[in-house]
Design a protein around this motif. Sequence first.
Motif, PDB file in Angstrom:
ATOM      1  N   TYR A  59       1.056  -1.279  -0.055  1.00  0.00           N
ATOM      2  CA  TYR A  59      -0.004   0.159  -0.040  1.00  0.00           C
ATOM      3  C   TYR A  59       0.873   1.366   0.058  1.00  0.00           C
ATOM      4  O   TYR A  59       1.855   1.453   0.958  1.00  0.00           O
ATOM      5  CB  TYR A  59      -0.969   0.100   1.350  1.00  0.00           C
ATOM      6  N   HIS A  60       0.506   2.186  -0.896  1.00  0.00           N
ATOM      7  CA  HIS A  60       1.349   3.378  -1.051  1.00  0.00           C
ATOM      8  C   HIS A  60       2.726   3.364  -1.509  1.00  0.00           C
ATOM      9  O   HIS A  60       3.766   3.961  -0.822  1.00  0.00           O
ATOM     10  CB  HIS A  60       1.073   4.285   0.084  1.00  0.00           C
ATOM     11  N   LEU A  61       3.148   2.087  -1.945  1.00  0.00           N
ATOM     12  CA  LEU A  61       4.541   1.924  -2.153  1.00  0.00           C
ATOM     13  C   LEU A  61       5.158   2.962  -3.249  1.00  0.00           C
ATOM     14  O   LEU A  61       6.352   2.824  -3.545  1.00  0.00           O
ATOM     15  CB  LEU A  61       4.626   0.513  -2.713  1.00  0.00           C
ATOM     16  N   ASP A  62       4.448   3.409  -3.892  1.00  0.00           N
ATOM     17  CA  ASP A  62       5.064   4.555  -4.983  1.00  0.00           C
ATOM     18  C   ASP A  62       5.144   5.911  -4.486  1.00  0.00           C
ATOM     19  O   ASP A  62       5.442   6.993  -5.201  1.00  0.00           O
ATOM     20  CB  ASP A  62       3.915   4.450  -6.253  1.00  0.00           C
ATOM     21  N   ARG A  63       5.207   6.015  -3.156  1.00  0.00           N
ATOM     22  CA  ARG A  63       5.392   7.415  -2.553  1.00  0.00           C
ATOM     23  C   ARG A  63       6.926   8.007  -2.935  1.00  0.00           C
ATOM     24  O   ARG A  63       7.606   7.039  -3.248  1.00  0.00           O
ATOM     25  CB  ARG A  63       5.313   7.373  -1.012  1.00  0.00           C
ATOM     26  N   ASP A  64       7.207   9.245  -2.717  1.00  0.00           N
ATOM     27  CA  ASP A  64       8.603   9.655  -3.078  1.00  0.00           C
ATOM     28  C   ASP A  64       9.598   8.905  -2.587  1.00  0.00           C
ATOM     29  O   ASP A  64       9.577   8.581  -1.400  1.00  0.00           O
ATOM     30  CB  ASP A  64       8.641  11.120  -2.549  1.00  0.00           C
ATOM     31  N   LEU A  65      10.744   8.671  -3.473  1.00  0.00           N
ATOM     32  CA  LEU A  65      11.900   8.003  -2.838  1.00  0.00           C
ATOM     33  C   LEU A  65      12.638   9.001  -2.145  1.00  0.00           C
ATOM     34  O   LEU A  65      12.716  10.330  -2.404  1.00  0.00           O
ATOM     35  CB  LEU A  65      12.738   7.498  -3.954  1.00  0.00           C
ATOM     36  N   TRP A  66      13.473   8.613  -1.374  1.00  0.00           N
ATOM     37  CA  TRP A  66      14.541   9.484  -0.427  1.00  0.00           C
ATOM     38  C   TRP A  66      15.810   9.637  -0.753  1.00  0.00           C
ATOM     39  O   TRP A  66      16.149   8.778  -1.677  1.00  0.00           O
ATOM     40  CB  TRP A  66      14.116   9.435   1.192  1.00  0.00           C
ATOM     41  N   LEU A  67      16.515  10.387  -0.238  1.00  0.00           N
ATOM     42  CA  LEU A  67      17.946  10.383  -0.966  1.00  0.00           C
ATOM     43  C   LEU A  67      18.691   9.213  -0.798  1.00  0.00           C
ATOM     44  O   LEU A  67      19.300   9.052  -1.997  1.00  0.00           O
ATOM     45  CB  LEU A  67      18.811  11.554   0.129  1.00  0.00           C
ATOM     46  N   ASP A  68      18.768   8.577   0.040  1.00  0.00           N
ATOM     47  CA  ASP A  68      19.333   7.269  -0.007  1.00  0.00           C
ATOM     48  C   ASP A  68      18.809   6.097  -0.740  1.00  0.00           C
ATOM     49  O   ASP A  68      19.526   5.085  -1.108  1.00  0.00           O
ATOM     50  CB  ASP A  68      19.508   6.732   1.629  1.00  0.00           C
ATOM     51  N   GLU A  69      17.753   6.400  -1.307  1.00  0.00           N
ATOM     52  CA  GLU A  69      17.018   5.289  -2.360  1.00  0.00           C
ATOM     53  C   GLU A  69      17.494   5.796  -3.806  1.00  0.00           C
ATOM     54  O   GLU A  69      17.496   5.219  -4.850  1.00  0.00           O
ATOM     55  CB  GLU A  69      15.644   5.378  -2.249  1.00  0.00           C
ATOM     56  N   ILE A  70      17.466   7.087  -3.937  1.00  0.00           N
ATOM     57  CA  ILE A  70      17.900   7.602  -5.202  1.00  0.00           C
ATOM     58  C   ILE A  70      19.015   7.500  -5.588  1.00  0.00           C
ATOM     59  O   ILE A  70      19.510   7.050  -6.564  1.00  0.00           O
ATOM     60  CB  ILE A  70      17.403   9.159  -5.332  1.00  0.00           C
ATOM     61  N   SER A  71      20.215   7.554  -4.772  1.00  0.00           N
ATOM     62  CA  SER A  71      21.713   7.489  -5.022  1.00  0.00           C
ATOM     63  C   SER A  71      21.861   6.124  -5.540  1.00  0.00           C
ATOM     64  O   SER A  71      22.810   6.009  -6.480  1.00  0.00           O
ATOM     65  CB  SER A  71      22.536   8.035  -3.784  1.00  0.00           C
ATOM     66  N   PRO A  72      21.739   4.978  -5.018  1.00  0.00           N
ATOM     67  CA  PRO A  72      21.969   3.629  -5.623  1.00  0.00           C
ATOM     68  C   PRO A  72      21.638   3.634  -6.887  1.00  0.00           C
ATOM     69  O   PRO A  72      22.022   3.062  -7.767  1.00  0.00           O
ATOM     70  CB  PRO A  72      21.501   2.611  -4.529  1.00  0.00           C
ATOM     71  N   ALA A 109       0.542   8.738   5.321  1.00  0.00           N
ATOM     72  CA  ALA A 109       0.015  10.127   4.836  1.00  0.00           C
ATOM     73  C   ALA A 109       1.269  11.033   4.623  1.00  0.00           C
ATOM     74  O   ALA A 109       1.191  11.845   3.702  1.00  0.00           O
ATOM     75  CB  ALA A 109      -0.792  10.871   5.697  1.00  0.00           C
ATOM     76  N   THR A 110       2.327  10.517   4.980  1.00  0.00           N
ATOM     77  CA  THR A 110       3.550  11.274   4.662  1.00  0.00           C
ATOM     78  C   THR A 110       4.680  10.638   3.695  1.00  0.00           C
ATOM     79  O   THR A 110       5.054   9.520   4.438  1.00  0.00           O
ATOM     80  CB  THR A 110       4.338  11.838   6.058  1.00  0.00           C
ATOM     81  N   PRO A 111       5.055  11.157   2.767  1.00  0.00           N
ATOM     82  CA  PRO A 111       6.466  10.474   2.065  1.00  0.00           C
ATOM     83  C   PRO A 111       7.700  10.333   3.096  1.00  0.00           C
ATOM     84  O   PRO A 111       8.004  11.124   3.834  1.00  0.00           O
ATOM     85  CB  PRO A 111       6.493  11.224   0.866  1.00  0.00           C
ATOM     86  N   LYS A 112       8.543   9.578   2.560  1.00  0.00           N
ATOM     87  CA  LYS A 112       9.929   9.896   3.360  1.00  0.00           C
ATOM     88  C   LYS A 112      10.428  10.951   3.178  1.00  0.00           C
ATOM     89  O   LYS A 112      10.981  11.485   4.077  1.00  0.00           O
ATOM     90  CB  LYS A 112      10.616   8.395   2.807  1.00  0.00           C
ATOM     91  N   GLN A 113      10.687  11.468   2.022  1.00  0.00           N
ATOM     92  CA  GLN A 113      10.985  12.816   1.576  1.00  0.00           C
ATOM     93  C   GLN A 113      10.100  13.384   0.524  1.00  0.00           C
ATOM     94  O   GLN A 113       9.839  12.884  -0.639  1.00  0.00           O
ATOM     95  CB  GLN A 113      12.465  13.020   1.248  1.00  0.00           C
TER      96      GLN A 113
END
Length: 597
Positions: free
Chosen positions: A119-132, A472-476
């Motif tokens: 559920y809501h797996l498509d919320r914003d990626l955060w910094l440490d998810e984007i860099s890899p 209700a709140t994304p990681k970033q």
Amino acid sequence: MTDATRQAWPRSRWLLLVTAIGVALTAALMPHAWYDALPRQAELPPPPISGVTLLRVVLLVQAAVMLMVVAFDWRFVRLAATSRLAGHAARDEPGDLTPRAGAIGLTVITLLALALRLYHLDRDLWLDEISPILDYASLSVPQIVGSYLRSNNHLLNTLLLKEMIALFGEQAWSVRLPAVAFGVAGVPALYWCARLALSRRASLGAALLLAVSYHHLFFSQNARGYTAYLCLALLSTRALVNGLRDDRLRDWLLYVAATVLGFAALLNTAFVLAAQGLVALAVVWRVYRAGGPAMPLLRRVLVVCSIAGFLSAELYAVAMPEVYVVITNVYKTQSTGFLLFSWEFVREVLRGVSAGFGSGGIGAGALLAAVPFLLVAGAGALAVLKRAWVLALGLALPGLLTLAFLLVRGLTISPRFFLLWLPLAVLTAVVAIDDGAGWIWRSRPKRAALVGGAAVALLAMLSAASLARYYATPKQPYRAALAYVERERKPDDRVVVVYLAELGMRYYGARAGAPLEQRYRFVRTVPALDSALARRGAGRVWLVVTFERALQMDLPELNARVRSGWTLQQTFDGTVGDGGISVWRERDAAATSGSAP
């Protein structure tokens, strides 16, 4: 070759001999150019040894061990019962659920865990998810295995991430699927471990608590290797108990496989292996004290742990020198973590605990809600030790060894380093409830089971209450911040993205079609900020800032400048600590064009 020689040298022995010779030749003839072409961080000091040299050494040692096995014809022979761990069987209680009912209950809870994690797996990626994604998705598998650009290269997750992108495209939900899969698998893994200390009914309660845990859900939707580390640590711990107790080859093979994959998931598995080795030696000592033959078990423990450690070292041999350089340099920077004896660390721990009970801060109400859970979990520790001490120490000691290592090396500390204590806390809480209910209603076991189950269900509901805010709140919240800036800024306005906000704003800005090259400036120094302000034109300047603690510690002069002459317009909360994004607008062009007062 005579018939006697054929009998003495079966096909498996010949195969091992040929393999050993092949490994030795590979080590001797291995070229060096491929290693020199691997990506590196130029700003870090050179490693103490070449990775290809280390790989050669590891391969030669492996070949030598294989030749010794061939020469001495070592084979697996099951140890006598007197040389094995006593007790630690799956706990059976009168009136417990049947195996079929337990399997059905575990299936339902696992499906619940899957639904919560999708559920809501498509919320914003955060910094440490984007860099890899940016660092490794375009690299080949050998390059990913052989390089270590940053500490967030969780090898197993990075390799799976690359495959998910190839299959489903670069989407937030696709890169998080490996973490989801291991997060879901961790629920039955905890159940399997809990059976050493609890009935089927109570073990289902432990699985339920993990399934609805805020923190476990957070990491299950985090495209990194933490849930794989947790799941594999649970599997290896239970396999170790089974191996020490029954000495079956299948248990030892599972232990080695789970340990090696655990190393691939997260290098923190080194502390899991060290802790398990200490626990296994304690079992050897107990066998010796009981008058049993301890040496066969000691040899078994040393061989199995050595195989697991050696295969893991072989996996990281090429990258290990870079791993050493990155970790010993990066984690000496205070912004990457906390000092143990600091109020900041206490606040971060309290923030994490309160988040698990439905509060975003560390208010008194949230802490009050957390206190009963923590007290019950603490009270259950002795009960777990009494029921299954090998399991309890196998889960508790890795965190203590991690803490000792960080303190000795003078490195910073983060709560996520002690994530293995989460399933331990769940387990101890359920054991405490189970023991408490059994003691109060000791003459009425059915009543005790009912009350204990209700208490665990209440804890699960309390934990599940936190999920509303989590979803209700994304990681970033990069997309929300970007949309706000694009909506509010005038055509002539400029946007200055400061320090660690750059990666996420670039990533999502490019996907949203924002005018990054024309209207955005990305700054990490005071001169860069001055240059951006000098070329702002007739419009105002907006600032985008995140991880303000890191900005303050790493770049204090830049932090002082961005606080001067700006008005906070909007703050977008994130579930990552200090990962909220703030948007500021220039108050007065003159106030920010000069140097800081």
